[in-house]
Design a protein around this motif. Sequence first.
Motif, PDB file in Angstrom:
ATOM      1  N   VAL A 282       0.886  -1.172  -0.018  1.00  0.00           N
ATOM      2  CA  VAL A 282      -0.136   0.036   0.062  1.00  0.00           C
ATOM      3  C   VAL A 282       0.913   1.154  -0.098  1.00  0.00           C
ATOM      4  O   VAL A 282       1.809   1.403   0.961  1.00  0.00           O
ATOM      5  CB  VAL A 282      -1.031  -0.107   1.170  1.00  0.00           C
ATOM      6  CG1 VAL A 282      -1.796   1.225   1.424  1.00  0.00           C
ATOM      7  CG2 VAL A 282      -1.723  -1.173   1.045  1.00  0.00           C
ATOM      8  N   TRP A 283       0.886   2.016  -0.776  1.00  0.00           N
ATOM      9  CA  TRP A 283       1.477   3.307  -1.060  1.00  0.00           C
ATOM     10  C   TRP A 283       0.584   4.491  -1.435  1.00  0.00           C
ATOM     11  O   TRP A 283      -0.281   4.433  -2.414  1.00  0.00           O
ATOM     12  CB  TRP A 283       2.510   3.264  -2.463  1.00  0.00           C
ATOM     13  CG  TRP A 283       3.834   2.282  -2.072  1.00  0.00           C
ATOM     14  CD1 TRP A 283       3.549   0.971  -2.034  1.00  0.00           C
ATOM     15  CD2 TRP A 283       4.956   2.604  -1.851  1.00  0.00           C
ATOM     16  NE1 TRP A 283       4.796   0.501  -2.085  1.00  0.00           N
ATOM     17  CE2 TRP A 283       5.799   1.469  -1.717  1.00  0.00           C
ATOM     18  CE3 TRP A 283       5.621   3.797  -1.655  1.00  0.00           C
ATOM     19  CZ2 TRP A 283       7.312   1.526  -1.403  1.00  0.00           C
ATOM     20  CZ3 TRP A 283       6.770   3.554  -1.482  1.00  0.00           C
ATOM     21  CH2 TRP A 283       7.716   2.725  -1.400  1.00  0.00           C
ATOM     22  N   GLY A 284       0.718   5.695  -0.504  1.00  0.00           N
ATOM     23  CA  GLY A 284      -0.242   6.898  -0.794  1.00  0.00           C
ATOM     24  C   GLY A 284      -1.580   6.259  -0.637  1.00  0.00           C
ATOM     25  O   GLY A 284      -2.470   7.088  -1.352  1.00  0.00           O
ATOM     26  N   GLY A 285      -1.962   5.309   0.114  1.00  0.00           N
ATOM     27  CA  GLY A 285      -3.399   4.861   0.416  1.00  0.00           C
ATOM     28  C   GLY A 285      -4.174   4.049  -0.671  1.00  0.00           C
ATOM     29  O   GLY A 285      -5.238   3.989  -0.770  1.00  0.00           O
ATOM     30  N   MET A 286      -3.102   3.569  -1.718  1.00  0.00           N
ATOM     31  CA  MET A 286      -3.851   2.805  -2.633  1.00  0.00           C
ATOM     32  C   MET A 286      -2.836   1.454  -2.749  1.00  0.00           C
ATOM     33  O   MET A 286      -1.704   1.326  -2.586  1.00  0.00           O
ATOM     34  CB  MET A 286      -3.477   3.484  -3.918  1.00  0.00           C
ATOM     35  CG  MET A 286      -4.275   4.629  -4.270  1.00  0.00           C
ATOM     36  SD  MET A 286      -4.432   5.500  -5.840  1.00  0.00           S
ATOM     37  CE  MET A 286      -5.685   4.386  -6.854  1.00  0.00           C
ATOM     38  N   THR A 287      -3.779   0.530  -3.183  1.00  0.00           N
ATOM     39  CA  THR A 287      -3.431  -0.865  -3.199  1.00  0.00           C
ATOM     40  C   THR A 287      -2.694  -1.047  -4.596  1.00  0.00           C
ATOM     41  O   THR A 287      -2.809  -0.235  -5.327  1.00  0.00           O
ATOM     42  CB  THR A 287      -4.406  -1.873  -2.881  1.00  0.00           C
ATOM     43  OG1 THR A 287      -5.381  -1.813  -4.195  1.00  0.00           O
ATOM     44  CG2 THR A 287      -5.188  -1.671  -1.628  1.00  0.00           C
ATOM     45  N   GLU A 288      -2.053  -2.276  -4.721  1.00  0.00           N
ATOM     46  CA  GLU A 288      -1.324  -2.487  -5.986  1.00  0.00           C
ATOM     47  C   GLU A 288      -2.448  -2.484  -7.114  1.00  0.00           C
ATOM     48  O   GLU A 288      -2.042  -2.129  -8.385  1.00  0.00           O
ATOM     49  CB  GLU A 288      -0.487  -3.694  -5.935  1.00  0.00           C
ATOM     50  CG  GLU A 288      -0.949  -5.015  -5.471  1.00  0.00           C
ATOM     51  CD  GLU A 288      -0.872  -5.333  -4.250  1.00  0.00           C
ATOM     52  OE1 GLU A 288      -0.771  -6.508  -3.650  1.00  0.00           O
ATOM     53  OE2 GLU A 288      -0.206  -4.455  -3.345  1.00  0.00           O
ATOM     54  N   ARG A 289      -3.420  -3.116  -6.998  1.00  0.00           N
ATOM     55  CA  ARG A 289      -4.573  -3.371  -7.728  1.00  0.00           C
ATOM     56  C   ARG A 289      -5.030  -1.971  -8.262  1.00  0.00           C
ATOM     57  O   ARG A 289      -5.274  -1.562  -9.501  1.00  0.00           O
ATOM     58  CB  ARG A 289      -5.837  -4.109  -7.314  1.00  0.00           C
ATOM     59  CG  ARG A 289      -6.741  -4.272  -8.099  1.00  0.00           C
ATOM     60  CD  ARG A 289      -7.960  -4.912  -7.525  1.00  0.00           C
ATOM     61  NE  ARG A 289      -7.708  -6.370  -7.906  1.00  0.00           N
ATOM     62  CZ  ARG A 289      -8.598  -7.323  -7.631  1.00  0.00           C
ATOM     63  NH1 ARG A 289      -9.444  -7.264  -6.952  1.00  0.00           N
ATOM     64  NH2 ARG A 289      -8.292  -8.648  -7.965  1.00  0.00           N
ATOM     65  N   GLU A 290      -5.296  -1.035  -7.251  1.00  0.00           N
ATOM     66  CA  GLU A 290      -5.703   0.405  -7.567  1.00  0.00           C
ATOM     67  C   GLU A 290      -4.719   1.311  -8.294  1.00  0.00           C
ATOM     68  O   GLU A 290      -5.170   1.852  -9.180  1.00  0.00           O
ATOM     69  CB  GLU A 290      -6.122   1.016  -6.255  1.00  0.00           C
ATOM     70  CG  GLU A 290      -7.160   0.423  -5.642  1.00  0.00           C
ATOM     71  CD  GLU A 290      -7.471   0.922  -4.119  1.00  0.00           C
ATOM     72  OE1 GLU A 290      -8.637   0.860  -3.388  1.00  0.00           O
ATOM     73  OE2 GLU A 290      -6.380   1.076  -3.382  1.00  0.00           O
ATOM     74  N   ARG A 291      -3.448   0.758  -7.936  1.00  0.00           N
ATOM     75  CA  ARG A 291      -2.189   1.547  -8.860  1.00  0.00           C
ATOM     76  C   ARG A 291      -2.404   1.064 -10.109  1.00  0.00           C
ATOM     77  O   ARG A 291      -2.067   1.730 -11.162  1.00  0.00           O
ATOM     78  CB  ARG A 291      -1.194   1.489  -8.073  1.00  0.00           C
ATOM     79  CG  ARG A 291      -0.940   2.231  -6.816  1.00  0.00           C
ATOM     80  CD  ARG A 291       0.290   2.553  -6.371  1.00  0.00           C
ATOM     81  NE  ARG A 291       1.034   1.337  -5.918  1.00  0.00           N
ATOM     82  CZ  ARG A 291       1.043   0.420  -5.216  1.00  0.00           C
ATOM     83  NH1 ARG A 291       0.095   0.461  -4.264  1.00  0.00           N
ATOM     84  NH2 ARG A 291       1.788  -0.778  -5.330  1.00  0.00           N
TER      85      ARG A 291
END
Length: 94
Positions: free
Chosen positions: A56-65
């Motif tokens: 999770v980076w910047g409040g987003m999961t790898e799928r969201e990114r």
Amino acid sequence: MWIEDWAPSAACRQASPDALFVRGAEQNKAKLLCKGCPVRTECLAEALDNQIEWGVWGGMTERERRALLRRRPGASWRSVLETAREQHTSPAAL
């Protein structure tokens, strides 16, 4: 204002790194660490521009990114996010 050396200001700086590299429903708990983080945008831009695949980076999961990367391949995410933040915080937007 964009913060180049953002990591020392991150809300998760004192959390265990393992807390941000989880799977499934645990990712929603990890995303809570990002809520209200003063450098969330810089963190997200770092992950997107470097195509970081895990965690999770910047409040987003790898799928969201990955979904964002598919929508705007080749984008400079720092530029996109910096511009969006400036527009959101400008006096005209308030």
